[in-house]
Design a protein around this motif. Structure first.
Motif, mmCIF file in Angstrom:
data_model
loop_
_atom_site.group_PDB
_atom_site.id
_atom_site.type_symbol
_atom_site.label_atom_id
_atom_site.label_comp_id
_atom_site.label_asym_id
_atom_site.label_seq_id
_atom_site.Cartn_x
_atom_site.Cartn_y
_atom_site.Cartn_z
ATOM 1 N N MET A 1 32.481 65.520 42.420
ATOM 2 C CA MET A 1 33.725 64.686 42.799
ATOM 3 C C MET A 1 34.274 63.800 41.831
ATOM 4 S SD MET A 1 35.879 64.344 45.698
ATOM 5 C CE MET A 1 34.868 64.872 46.804
ATOM 6 N N PRO B 1 39.644 61.383 47.790
ATOM 7 C CA PRO B 1 39.356 62.040 48.864
ATOM 8 C C PRO B 1 40.292 62.096 50.242
ATOM 9 C CG PRO B 1 38.074 60.061 48.786
ATOM 10 C CD PRO B 1 38.734 60.268 47.445
ATOM 11 N N LYS C 1 22.662 63.274 62.714
ATOM 12 C CA LYS C 1 23.756 63.602 61.783
ATOM 13 C C LYS C 1 23.900 65.002 61.539
ATOM 14 C CE LYS C 1 21.507 62.542 57.434
ATOM 15 N NZ LYS C 1 21.554 61.678 56.379
ATOM 16 N N GLY C 2 22.878 65.785 61.808
ATOM 17 C CA GLY C 2 22.917 67.051 61.514
ATOM 18 C C GLY C 2 23.255 68.068 62.532
ATOM 19 N N ALA D 1 34.925 62.341 64.456
ATOM 20 C CA ALA D 1 35.427 62.606 63.374
ATOM 21 C C ALA D 1 35.625 60.862 62.903
ATOM 22 C CB ALA D 1 37.004 62.876 63.321
ATOM 23 N N LEU D 2 34.561 60.688 61.966
ATOM 24 C CA LEU D 2 34.502 59.294 61.430
ATOM 25 C C LEU D 2 35.112 58.898 60.051
ATOM 26 C CD1 LEU D 2 30.728 58.546 62.327
ATOM 27 C CD2 LEU D 2 32.840 58.067 63.816
ATOM 28 N N GLU D 3 36.194 59.797 59.862
ATOM 29 C CA GLU D 3 36.681 59.647 58.425
ATOM 30 C C GLU D 3 37.484 58.197 58.474
ATOM 31 O OE1 GLU D 3 36.095 61.026 55.802
ATOM 32 O OE2 GLU D 3 34.831 62.689 56.635
ATOM 33 N N PRO D 4 38.377 57.659 59.252
ATOM 34 C CA PRO D 4 39.023 56.769 59.076
ATOM 35 C C PRO D 4 38.400 55.402 59.265
ATOM 36 C CG PRO D 4 39.944 57.795 60.930
ATOM 37 C CD PRO D 4 38.627 58.411 60.349
ATOM 38 N N ALA E 1 32.225 50.837 53.554
ATOM 39 C CA ALA E 1 31.150 51.544 54.410
ATOM 40 C C ALA E 1 29.832 51.075 53.705
ATOM 41 C CB ALA E 1 31.520 53.061 54.080
ATOM 42 N N LEU E 2 29.290 50.121 54.175
ATOM 43 C CA LEU E 2 28.122 49.658 53.527
ATOM 44 C C LEU E 2 26.985 50.121 54.941
ATOM 45 C CD1 LEU E 2 29.017 46.293 52.144
ATOM 46 C CD2 LEU E 2 28.085 48.280 50.895
ATOM 47 N N ARG F 1 33.872 55.941 49.270
ATOM 48 C CA ARG F 1 32.879 56.957 49.434
ATOM 49 C C ARG F 1 32.509 57.621 48.436
ATOM 50 N NH1 ARG F 1 32.230 57.954 55.625
ATOM 51 N NH2 ARG F 1 32.900 55.852 56.380
ATOM 52 N N GLN F 2 32.462 57.285 47.076
ATOM 53 C CA GLN F 2 32.276 58.042 45.956
ATOM 54 C C GLN F 2 30.738 57.774 45.597
ATOM 55 O OE1 GLN F 2 34.599 60.260 44.290
ATOM 56 N NE2 GLN F 2 35.472 59.691 46.346
ATOM 57 N N GLU G 1 26.873 62.638 48.390
ATOM 58 C CA GLU G 1 26.673 64.168 48.236
ATOM 59 C C GLU G 1 27.892 64.602 48.925
ATOM 60 O OE1 GLU G 1 24.419 65.218 46.583
ATOM 61 O OE2 GLU G 1 23.255 63.443 46.543
ATOM 62 N N ALA G 2 28.805 65.282 47.968
ATOM 63 C CA ALA G 2 29.885 65.878 48.464
ATOM 64 C C ALA G 2 29.751 67.274 49.050
ATOM 65 C CB ALA G 2 30.984 65.816 47.530
ATOM 66 N N GLY G 3 30.526 67.757 50.029
ATOM 67 C CA GLY G 3 30.318 69.107 50.694
ATOM 68 C C GLY G 3 31.246 69.883 49.981
ATOM 69 N N GLY H 1 21.283 71.198 60.256
ATOM 70 C CA GLY H 1 22.353 70.374 59.705
ATOM 71 C C GLY H 1 22.746 70.738 58.488
ATOM 72 N N GLY I 1 31.212 67.352 54.342
ATOM 73 C CA GLY I 1 30.366 66.893 53.248
ATOM 74 C C GLY I 1 30.091 65.334 53.622
ATOM 75 N N ARG I 2 30.993 64.602 54.017
ATOM 76 C CA ARG I 2 30.718 63.307 54.117
ATOM 77 C C ARG I 2 30.149 62.705 55.306
ATOM 78 N NH1 ARG I 2 34.061 61.411 50.458
ATOM 79 N NH2 ARG I 2 35.235 62.755 49.541
ATOM 80 N N THR J 1 29.884 52.055 60.092
ATOM 81 C CA THR J 1 29.406 50.982 59.152
ATOM 82 C C THR J 1 28.808 49.930 60.473
ATOM 83 O OG1 THR J 1 31.518 49.803 59.786
ATOM 84 C CG2 THR J 1 31.521 51.381 57.761
ATOM 85 N N LEU K 1 38.439 56.720 67.520
ATOM 86 C CA LEU K 1 37.554 57.955 67.275
ATOM 87 C C LEU K 1 37.068 58.099 68.661
ATOM 88 C CD1 LEU K 1 35.294 55.897 64.491
ATOM 89 C CD2 LEU K 1 36.484 57.894 64.381
#
Lengths: 270, 264
Positions: A1, A7, A149-150, A160-163, A168-169, A249-250, A268-270, B92, B102-103, B108, B147
Motif C-alpha cells: 500500500m 485507504p 477475527k477469521g 463493519a469496523l472501518e470508521p 487505532a492502538l 492504518r498503514q 497487512e493489506a488485503g 479466515g 484486508g483490514r 480500539t 456499528l
C-alpha cells in the motif's frame, strides 16, 4: 500500500496522505505543513493507571507527589504534540495538585480541613479501581474478538469496523508511545548539542521515510527511529508521523510484552 | 406436499434453514417454522410439527457432529441465543482475501472499554459511562451505534431524560457470546452497579437542584449548612455533573473496602 492511495473509509477530517510539494529554501514558513489532527480518546484515568503500572506502585497507596509529577510531564508531552487532549486531563491535574497540597499539610492541620477522617485519595482510588475492572473486561472482549477475527457470517458479513475516529492502538497504548518519545527527548538534552543548523523537518517527509523503510524491512524499532536524531523538532515530526500512520492504518505498533520494546510493522493489506 | 418429492429428514431441514438464515436461529424459531409449514402444507409435513424442542436439539446435535466429522469448512455455532453456520476459523485468511477485507476488524481499546461498560451496566446513560471512564465518550458512542454494537435502550428517569444504551444482537455475534451471562464476572460488576445506583440516588437526593425537580418528595436528607452552601455553589456549574458528584461524595460517602490507607 503506498501512501498515494488513501485507504477508503477514513473519517472526513482526516488529512489525505498526498504530501505537499517539497519545501523550497526560500519558503519562509512551511504553510503547507502537513497538519496532524489526532484525537485522543484515552482519558486522565487511563494515564493514571498507566503510570501506576509503570511505576509499579500500589493503587491503594498512590505516591501522589511522584505520580503527579509524571502525570504533568505526560500532559506536557501531549500538549507539545498538539494532540486534541480532553479538558478532563486538566481537571485531573488540578485534582492531583489539590491532593498533593493536602497531603503536604501536617496531620494536625489536615484534620481541621477534613471533618471526616478519610484519606483524601480515596475517591480517586475508588474511581481507578472501578475503571480498572472494566479495562480488564475490555481485554477479555478483545481476546474474544481476536479469536473470531477469521470468522465471517453468511454472505461474508462482518461487523463493519472501518470508521473508527481514533488512533487505532491495540496492544500499545498512546502512553507507551509517549514514554519512548519522552526518552528520545531526554537523550538529546543530555547530549547537550551545539547549534543545530536550520534544518527543516516535516511530518510529511517523516511519513515518507517510514513508509519507504517499511517497504524493505518487515519490522523496525520505534525507539530506534529516534536514535540518531539530534533535534527536538525532528523527534516531534517523527512521532507525529508514526501516530498518523497508525491512525491511517498503514502501520501497526506491536509490543510483545508489557513495557517491552515497541516495533512498527506494516499493516497487512488485503 | 406438492413441491416435495422426497421427504427430507428433520436434520436436513434444520441444516437448510441454518444455511439460509442470516441471523442465528433459536430452537423456538425452527419449531415455529415447522408448524407453520405443517399448517399450510398438511400431509407428511405434519410429522415435523410434532417435533419437540428436545427432538430438534437432538437433530441439531447430529447435524453438528456430521459437519465436524466431515470437515466441510463450516460448523454449527451457538451465538446470540441461537444457532448459526460459521466458517472454520482456520479458513479466515482465504475468506479475508476472497471478501477483500484486508483490514483488521478489531475495535480500539477506548471503544472496547466503553462497550464493556455498556455491556455490564446496561441500560446506562452517557454520563454514567463517562463517570467510569473519566472522559467524554460521545464520539465513541456514536461510532458504536453506527456499528450497531449498541442501541438506544430507553430513556432514564433522571432529570433531562438522557438516553440509555444497551448492547445488540450484533454485539453478541461479534464476540461470539451466547448471551450476556457469558461475560466473565458479570455478577460482580452488576452488583457494583447496584452500589453505584444507591450512591447516585443518595447524591441526587441531597442535591437541591434535583430535589426541586422531583417536587417536595425529596427534601435535603442529611444536609448540614456547610454542605448546602457547597451544593448551591455546585449547582451553579450544573453541567459538570461529575465534579458535583465528587464534591457531594467527599462528604457523604464512606469507603466500601478499606477504611483508611496508611498515610505517607
Amino acid at each position: 500500500m503506498t501512501r498515494d492511495q488513501p485507504p477508503a473509509g477514513i473519517a472526513p477530517p482526516a488529512p489525505a496522505p498526498p504530501i505537499p510539494a517539497p519545501l523550497t529554501t526560500d519558503d519562509p514558513m512551511p504553510a503547507t505543513e502537513y497538519k496532524v489532527q489526532l484525537d485522543v480518546f484515552e482519558g486522565p484515568l487511563d494515564l493514571l493507571l498507566y503510570l501506576i503500572k509503570k511505576e509499579e506502585v500500589d493503587i491503594y497507596d498512590i505516591p501522589i507527589e511522584r505520580i503527579t509529577t509524571q502525570y504533568v510531564q505526560y500532559l506536557d508531552l501531549m500538549r507539545m504534540l498538539d494532540l486534541n487532549v480532553a479538558g478532563e486531563f486538566i481537571v485531573m491535574a488540578a485534582t492531583l495538585m489539590m491532593l498533593k497540597s493536602r497531603l503536604l499539610l501536617p496531620p494536625e492541620e489536615r484534620a481541621e480541613i477534613e471533618e471526616e477522617e478519610e484519606d483524601p485519595r480515596w475517591d480517586l482510588v475508588r474511581q481507578l479501581v472501578e475503571y480498572k475492572k472494566f479495562k480488564d473486561a475490555a481485554i477479555f472482549l478483545e481476546t474474544l474478538e481476536e479469536t473470531r477475527k477469521g470468522i465471517f457470517g453468511r454472505e461474508g458479513e462482518h461487523v463493519a469496523l472501518e470508521p473508527q475516529p481514533d488512533v487505532a492502538l491495540h496492544d500499545v497504548s498512546l502512553f507507551d508511545l509517549l514514554t519512548v518519545f519522552q526518552e528520545a527527548l531526554r537523550k538529546i538534552r543530555q547530549e547537550d548539542l551545539k547549534e543545530i543548523f536550520a534544518e527543516r523537518f516535516t511530518v510529511a517527509d517523516k511519513i515518507e521515510a517510514i513508509v519507504t523503510r517499511l517497504r524493505t524491512e518487515e519490522r523496525i524499532s520505534f525507539a530506534g527511529l529516534f536514535s540518531h536524531m539530534a533535534s527536538r523538532h525532528e523527534i516531534v515530526c517523527t512521532f507525529l508521523a508514526v501516530l498518523e500512520l497508525i491512525r491511517l492504518r498503514q502501520v501497526q505498533a506491536i509490543q510483545a510484552q508489557v513495557f517491552g520494546e515497541i516495533m512498527l510493522a506494516r499493516v497487512e493489506a488485503g | 406436499m406438492s413441491d416435495v418429492e422426497v421427504l427430507p429428514e428433520l436434520k436436513h431441514i434444520i441444516g437448510a434453514l441454518l444455511f439460509v438464515a442470516k441471523q442465528p436461529l433459536t430452537l423456538a424459531a425452527i419449531r415455529r417454522c415447522l408448524q407453520q409449514v405443517a399448517d399450510k402444507e398438511g400431509g407428511a409435513a405434519r410429522d415435523f410439527a410434532r417435533a419437540t424442542e428436545p427432538d430438534l436439539a437432538a437433530a441439531l446435535e447430529e447435524l453438528k457432529v456430521d459437519l465436524l466429522t466431515r470437515k466441510l469448512g463450516f460448523h454449527v455455532a451457538e451465538v446470540a441465543h441461537g444457532f448459526k453456520l460459521e466458517n472454520d476459523v482456520n479458513c479466515g485468511p482465504w475468506l479475508r482475501q476472497l471478501l477483500e477485507k484486508g483490514r483488521d476488524n478489531r475495535l480500539t481499546r477506548p471503544a472496547l472499554e466503553t462497550l464493556a461498560i455498556i455491556a455490564y451496566r446496561q441500560p446506562c446513560t452517557r454520563p454514567e459511562i463517562e463517570a467510569v471512564r473519566g472522559v467524554a465518550v460521545d464520539a465513541i458512542i456514536h461510532n458504536l451505534l453506527e456499528l450497531q454494537l449498541i442501541r438506544i435502550a430507553g430513556r432514564s428517569p433522571l432529570p433531562g431524560k438522557p438516553w440509555q444504551y444497551g448492547t445488540t444482537q450484533t454485539f453478541l455475534e461479534h464476540f461470539g457470546l451466547m448471551s450476556l451471562d457469558d461475560l466473565p464476572g458479570i455478577e460482580e460488576l452488576r452488583r457494583m452497579e447496584e452500589a453505584q445506583f444507591q450512591r447516585r440516588a443518595q447524591a441526587t437526593a441531597i442535591t437541591p437542584a434535583a430535589a426541586a425537580e422531583e417536587g417536595p418528595g425529596a427534601p435535603p436528607a442529611e444536609a448540614d449548612e456547610e454542605l448546602t452552601e457547597e451544593l448551591a455553589h455546585a449547582e451553579a456549574e450544573e453541567e459538570d455533573e461529575e465534579e458535583e458528584e465528587r464534591r457531594t461524595s467527599q462528604r457523604s460517602r464512606s469507603c466500601p473496602t478499606r477504611t483508611r490507607a496508611p498515610s505517607p
